[in-house]
Design a protein around this motif. Structure first.
Motif, PDB file in Angstrom:
ATOM      1  N   ASP A 196      15.243  51.047  30.705  1.00 20.24           N
ATOM      2  CA  ASP A 196      16.191  51.703  31.608  1.00 20.24           C
ATOM      3  C   ASP A 196      16.281  51.019  32.970  1.00 20.24           C
ATOM      4  O   ASP A 196      17.374  50.866  33.538  1.00 20.24           O
ATOM      5  N   GLY A 197      15.122  50.598  33.488  1.00 20.05           N
ATOM      6  CA  GLY A 197      15.123  49.945  34.793  1.00 20.05           C
ATOM      7  C   GLY A 197      15.902  48.639  34.774  1.00 20.05           C
ATOM      8  O   GLY A 197      16.695  48.363  35.679  1.00 20.05           O
ATOM      9  N   ARG A 198      15.692  47.865  33.727  1.00 24.35           N
ATOM     10  CA  ARG A 198      16.404  46.590  33.606  1.00 24.35           C
ATOM     11  C   ARG A 198      17.897  46.818  33.380  1.00 24.35           C
ATOM     12  O   ARG A 198      18.736  46.083  33.910  1.00 24.35           O
ATOM     13  N   ARG A 199      18.246  47.855  32.609  1.00 26.93           N
ATOM     14  CA  ARG A 199      19.665  48.152  32.377  1.00 26.93           C
ATOM     15  C   ARG A 199      20.367  48.467  33.697  1.00 26.93           C
ATOM     16  O   ARG A 199      21.499  48.039  33.926  1.00 26.93           O
ATOM     17  N   LYS A 200      19.701  49.222  34.572  1.00 28.86           N
ATOM     18  CA  LYS A 200      20.298  49.541  35.864  1.00 28.86           C
ATOM     19  C   LYS A 200      20.545  48.276  36.670  1.00 28.86           C
ATOM     20  O   LYS A 200      21.583  48.128  37.330  1.00 28.86           O
ATOM     21  N   GLU A 201      19.587  47.345  36.615  1.00 32.89           N
ATOM     22  CA  GLU A 201      19.751  46.077  37.324  1.00 32.89           C
ATOM     23  C   GLU A 201      20.954  45.302  36.784  1.00 32.89           C
ATOM     24  O   GLU A 201      21.754  44.755  37.555  1.00 32.89           O
ATOM     25  N   LEU A 202      21.061  45.249  35.455  1.00 32.82           N
ATOM     26  CA  LEU A 202      22.149  44.486  34.845  1.00 32.82           C
ATOM     27  C   LEU A 202      23.505  45.142  35.084  1.00 32.82           C
ATOM     28  O   LEU A 202      24.508  44.459  35.298  1.00 32.82           O
ATOM     29  N   LEU A 203      23.546  46.481  35.034  1.00 33.70           N
ATOM     30  CA  LEU A 203      24.800  47.177  35.304  1.00 33.70           C
ATOM     31  C   LEU A 203      25.270  46.925  36.727  1.00 33.70           C
ATOM     32  O   LEU A 203      26.467  46.754  36.986  1.00 33.70           O
ATOM     33  N   GLU A 204      24.322  46.902  37.657  1.00 29.20           N
ATOM     34  CA  GLU A 204      24.674  46.612  39.045  1.00 29.20           C
ATOM     35  C   GLU A 204      25.168  45.181  39.179  1.00 29.20           C
ATOM     36  O   GLU A 204      26.131  44.902  39.909  1.00 29.20           O
ATOM     37  N   LEU A 205      24.534  44.262  38.442  1.00 31.85           N
ATOM     38  CA  LEU A 205      24.960  42.865  38.445  1.00 31.85           C
ATOM     39  C   LEU A 205      26.398  42.714  37.961  1.00 31.85           C
ATOM     40  O   LEU A 205      27.167  41.909  38.479  1.00 31.85           O
ATOM     41  N   CYS A 206      26.767  43.523  36.957  1.00 30.21           N
ATOM     42  CA  CYS A 206      28.087  43.395  36.321  1.00 30.21           C
ATOM     43  C   CYS A 206      29.204  44.089  37.083  1.00 30.21           C
ATOM     44  O   CYS A 206      30.380  43.903  36.748  1.00 30.21           O
ATOM     45  N   ARG A 207      28.854  44.892  38.061  1.00 31.99           N
ATOM     46  CA  ARG A 207      29.899  45.575  38.829  1.00 31.99           C
ATOM     47  C   ARG A 207      30.760  44.556  39.575  1.00 31.99           C
ATOM     48  O   ARG A 207      30.280  43.520  40.015  1.00 31.99           O
ATOM     49  N   ILE A 208      32.033  44.879  39.703  1.00 37.89           N
ATOM     50  CA  ILE A 208      32.978  43.976  40.351  1.00 37.89           C
ATOM     51  C   ILE A 208      33.451  44.591  41.667  1.00 37.89           C
ATOM     52  O   ILE A 208      33.887  45.748  41.692  1.00 37.89           O
ATOM     53  N   ASP A 209      33.338  43.841  42.737  1.00 39.70           N
ATOM     54  CA  ASP A 209      33.795  44.289  44.051  1.00 39.70           C
ATOM     55  C   ASP A 209      35.304  44.066  44.135  1.00 39.70           C
ATOM     56  O   ASP A 209      35.776  42.922  44.216  1.00 39.70           O
ATOM     57  N   ALA A 210      36.047  45.149  44.093  1.00 42.07           N
ATOM     58  CA  ALA A 210      37.509  45.051  44.102  1.00 42.07           C
ATOM     59  C   ALA A 210      38.026  44.365  45.362  1.00 42.07           C
ATOM     60  O   ALA A 210      39.113  43.772  45.361  1.00 42.07           O
ATOM     61  N   ASN A 211      37.249  44.419  46.442  1.00 38.80           N
ATOM     62  CA  ASN A 211      37.701  43.835  47.707  1.00 38.80           C
ATOM     63  C   ASN A 211      37.725  42.310  47.672  1.00 38.80           C
ATOM     64  O   ASN A 211      38.460  41.686  48.440  1.00 38.80           O
ATOM     65  N   VAL A 212      36.913  41.720  46.791  1.00 44.45           N
ATOM     66  CA  VAL A 212      36.879  40.255  46.724  1.00 44.45           C
ATOM     67  C   VAL A 212      37.467  39.749  45.414  1.00 44.45           C
ATOM     68  O   VAL A 212      37.480  38.548  45.159  1.00 44.45           O
ATOM     69  N   PHE A 213      37.953  40.666  44.580  1.00 42.14           N
ATOM     70  CA  PHE A 213      38.537  40.277  43.302  1.00 42.14           C
ATOM     71  C   PHE A 213      39.879  39.606  43.555  1.00 42.14           C
ATOM     72  O   PHE A 213      40.708  40.133  44.312  1.00 42.14           O
ATOM     73  N   PRO A 214      40.159  38.446  42.971  1.00 39.25           N
ATOM     74  CA  PRO A 214      41.427  37.742  43.244  1.00 39.25           C
ATOM     75  C   PRO A 214      42.642  38.529  42.768  1.00 39.25           C
ATOM     76  O   PRO A 214      42.585  39.227  41.758  1.00 39.25           O
ATOM     77  N   ASP A 215      43.726  38.420  43.530  1.00 43.88           N
ATOM     78  CA  ASP A 215      44.966  39.087  43.146  1.00 43.88           C
ATOM     79  C   ASP A 215      45.497  38.490  41.847  1.00 43.88           C
ATOM     80  O   ASP A 215      45.303  37.299  41.572  1.00 43.88           O
ATOM     81  N   GLU A 216      46.157  39.333  41.051  1.00 42.97           N
ATOM     82  CA  GLU A 216      46.723  38.831  39.808  1.00 42.97           C
ATOM     83  C   GLU A 216      48.073  38.171  40.075  1.00 42.97           C
ATOM     84  O   GLU A 216      48.731  38.438  41.087  1.00 42.97           O
ATOM     85  N   ASP A 217      48.476  37.321  39.165  1.00 39.57           N
ATOM     86  CA  ASP A 217      49.747  36.600  39.256  1.00 39.57           C
ATOM     87  C   ASP A 217      50.908  37.599  39.267  1.00 39.57           C
ATOM     88  O   ASP A 217      50.931  38.556  38.491  1.00 39.57           O
ATOM     89  N   ARG A 218      51.899  37.395  40.153  1.00 39.70           N
ATOM     90  CA  ARG A 218      53.023  38.336  40.262  1.00 39.70           C
ATOM     91  C   ARG A 218      53.870  38.350  38.982  1.00 39.70           C
ATOM     92  O   ARG A 218      54.461  39.379  38.642  1.00 39.70           O
ATOM     93  N   ILE A 219      53.919  37.232  38.260  1.00 40.47           N
ATOM     94  CA  ILE A 219      54.645  37.221  36.979  1.00 40.47           C
ATOM     95  C   ILE A 219      53.908  38.095  35.974  1.00 40.47           C
ATOM     96  O   ILE A 219      54.514  38.830  35.192  1.00 40.47           O
ATOM     97  N   PHE A 220      52.579  38.052  36.019  1.00 40.49           N
ATOM     98  CA  PHE A 220      51.765  38.880  35.143  1.00 40.49           C
ATOM     99  C   PHE A 220      52.022  40.363  35.425  1.00 40.49           C
ATOM    100  O   PHE A 220      52.166  41.170  34.502  1.00 40.49           O
TER     101      PHE A 220
END
Length: 399
Positions: A196-220
């Motif tokens: 469980d402890g390791r899963r929490k670490e990995l889940l936190e690792l996999c979270r994506i910060d929406a503030n730094v996530f690149p914008d998607e293509d306008r055609i997309f």
């Protein structure tokens, strides 16, 4: 030789044997059957009536799989779900056009999914097995996705019409026991429990910060808007250009046609996903953690890209026929760290089990789940819980 009505139905389903088709006209159907278009109206009042009859016929076929599975279970002393699973695989291997039909309907028609769940719930209830809620359906969701995926993979690997052989039994054994039943301790594929402890670490690792996530293509974004409004079969370059407020000739400068456009835009988006998996997987201590990180990174990626949801239908429709470079790139992340040659050869499904199949399959599960969550309405934490369950099925089987 069946009746004319039966032949019309059969040829209508056969249209979906071509992976490029998501629809057909009555004129095309009449030509395939060898009758005039007005002759179709003697059996079906409209195309809508034909489509409804196809849906009802498919649901009856699903119900028949349960009835036949129950008979096999009772007569042969085989566990209920195993008997149904094997019977379903045998049937769909013999009717690949029905798998393509299912994927199309699953992707574009939410009522179709509701009908499927109703049939499955009713038949399970008749057999004394109650199922309700998406959590209790995790195994069915997992197995259904595996049936669709591995039948189409096998079809592509063996290239051509092949008999069923012992493939259903082999696929069942694989899903029943997971990687644990094929790998030995010390092998790369041998499952390593994640506490469980390791899963929490990995889940936190996999979270994506929406503030730094690149914008998607306008055609997309425009493509996604058109799909939401009109449905993927009705998408045209003209409609996308109109959504963008530009001339269609400008889009044709970059893309050959609609399918080329969708493929290129999705590939561009998936390159972002590849980089995320690459970066996150550096922290994996073993192959089990690599798969866990990949699945949760993909889940978070699709949750952060809502525009991908209407396009997921296209992904699911073409995925098993057109495995792109993404899967190979993702697997290379691990193969550079640990030698995988020969590891996947231990998984015997009657065809060569390539390492990238693991990546593709593990990625398809969260994609399918997020896509259908428009119907399930689950919170993010619930989705992560189901992904954890399916990860466990891959590792240790459904038993």
């Amino acid at each position: 030789m069946g009746t004319t009505k039966e032949l019309i139905l059969e040829e209508a389903f056969n249209f979906f044997g071509d992976s490029r088709n998501v629809d057909f006209s009555l004129s095309q159907l009449a030509e395939k059957v060898g009758i005039s278009k007005p002759a179709i109206y003697r059996h079906f009042s409209s195309k809508g009536a034909l489509v409804e009859e196809m849906r009802n016929h498919f649901m009856n076929l699903i119900a028949d799989r349960f009835d036949e599975g129950r008979r096999i279970s009772e007569e042969g002393g085989i566990p209920f779900f195993k008997a149904i699973f094997i019977n379903a695989v045998e049937f769909f291997v013999s009717h690949p056009e029905l798998i393509s039909y299912f994927i199309v309907q699953f992707s574009y028609d939410c009522n179709f999914s509701d009908l499927c769940r109703h049939v499955v719930s009713k038949k399970c209830s008749e057999c004394g097995v109650e199922i309700s809620g998406v959590h209790k359906n995790s195994e069915i969701f997992f197995c259904s996705t595996a049936i669709l995926f591995f039948i189409k993979v096998r079809e592509g690997m063996l290239r051509g019409s092949v008999g069923c052989g012992d493939f259903p039994e082999k696929l069942w054994n694989f899903l029943d026991g997971g990687f644990a039943s094929f790998a030995r301790e010390g092998d790369v594929l041998f499952p390593v429990p994640i506490d469980d402890g390791r899963r929490k670490e990995l889940l936190e690792l996999c979270r994506i910060d929406a503030n730094v996530f690149p914008d998607e293509d306008r055609i997309f974004t425009a493509l996604a808007s058109v799909i939401r409004r009109d449905g993927l079969p009705n998408v045209t370059v003209e409609k996308i250009a109109s959504e963008l407020g530009m001339a269609k000739s400008s889009l044709y400068f970059y893309f050959d046609n609609k399918n080329h456009m969708v493929r290129k835009l999705i590939d561009r988006e998936f390159q972002v996903l590849v980089e995320l998996v690459r970066e996150n997987s550096i922290e994996a201590r073993n192959f089990s953690e690599f798969i866990y990180i990949s699945m949760h990174t993909e889940l978070n990626y699709f949750l952060c890209r809502p525009s991908l949801l209407p396009i997921c239908g296209w992904i699911l429709r073409t995925s098993s026929e057109d495995r792109g470079e993404k899967e190979i790139e993702v697997m290379n992340v691990w193969e550079k760290r640990m030698h995988m040659t020969g590891e996947c050869d231990k998984i015997d499904l009657g065809f060569r089990f390539l390492p990238e199949l693991i990546s593709y399959w593990s990625g398809l599960l969260p994609v399918s789940l997020v896509f259908k969550n428009d119907e399930f309405g689950l919170r993010e934490e619930e989705l992560r819980g189901i992904v954890d369950e399916m990860f466990g099925f891959m590792q240790f089987g459904i038993k």
